[in-house]
Scaffold this active site. Structure first.
Site, PDB file in Angstrom:
ATOM      1  N   HIS A 175      -2.739  -1.607  -4.151  1.00  0.00           N
ATOM      2  CA  HIS A 175      -4.388  -1.205  -4.047  1.00  0.00           C
ATOM      3  C   HIS A 175      -4.726   0.083  -4.663  1.00  0.00           C
ATOM      4  O   HIS A 175      -3.468   0.905  -4.067  1.00  0.00           O
ATOM      5  CB  HIS A 175      -4.628  -1.781  -3.787  1.00  0.00           C
ATOM      6  N   SER A 217       0.820  -1.574  -0.205  1.00  0.00           N
ATOM      7  CA  SER A 217      -0.034   0.165  -0.054  1.00  0.00           C
ATOM      8  C   SER A 217       0.563   1.295   0.117  1.00  0.00           C
ATOM      9  O   SER A 217       1.803   1.531  -0.830  1.00  0.00           O
ATOM     10  CB  SER A 217      -0.447  -0.218   0.749  1.00  0.00           C
TER      11      SER A 217
END
EC number: 3.4.21.92
Length: 196
Positions: A121, A96
């Site tokens: 993501h 992330s």
């Protein structure tokens, strides 16, 4: 409990907490969730080492599941602001926001240990309970802008198109060290303190 290191000097013994001793060798540990206190500590260390000697590399070891976008971008902006090159070495994982930070190291000096993982993501957000519709619309618009900003950074760091990053980051996209190297987020895989 933070380990203590004792060194012999010409003046006698000197004890350091392990992180202070690593800082002496220009090593910064970025571990755990990315949040404001951790980011402030990393930023302060980056600024200190750059002021101390901006001609020597700084070594940023990364092992994080990600976290706060604003805290992470503050680290990235500082890495880009200082003059010293920042080598990034991923151990464990850079997921992330951790991927954004680790891939923002100085090009040619972004490394990863062989069993570490990367994950990209889309950013997550929420409005909490009891939020007015107008506030929800504002939050949704902000989240879309944030996603585009992060995709732009990741695209630049990997040498990919924003469209490709957008597609791949639609869901959790995990990569091994070899896959991360092929994707363009790192420059080399390190093994036994040597480049692969």
């Amino acid at each position: 409990m933070i380990p203590v290191v004792i060194e012999q000097t010409s003046r006698g013994e000197r004890s350091y907490d392990i992180y202070s001793r690593l800082l002496k060798d220009r090593i910064i540990m970025l571990t755990g969730p990315v949040e404001d206190n951790m980011a402030n500590s990393v930023i302060a260390q980056l600024l200190f080492l750059d002021a101390q000697d901006n001609t020597k590399d700084i070594y940023l070891y990364v092992n994080t599941p990600g976290g706060s976008v604003s805290a992470g971008l503050a680290i990235v902006d500082t890495m880009n602001f200082i003059k010293a090159d920042v080598q990034t070495i991923v151990m464990g994982m850079a997921a992330s926001m951790g991927t954004v930070i680790a891939s923002s190291g100085t090009k040619g000096k972004r490394f990863m240990l062989p069993n570490a993982e990367y994950m990209i993501h889309q950013p997550m957000g929420g409005t909490g309970g009891g939020t007015q519709q107008t506030d929800m619309a504002i939050a949704a618009e902000h989240l879309l802008k944030t996603r585009h900003r992060l995709e732009k950074i990741l695209a630049q760091n990997a040498g990919k198109t924003i469209k490709q990053i957008h597609k791949d980051a639609e869901r959790d996209y995990w990569m091994s060290a070899e896959e991360t190297l092929a994707y363009g987020f790192i420059d080399e895989i390190m093994e036994n303190n040597e480049l692969k």
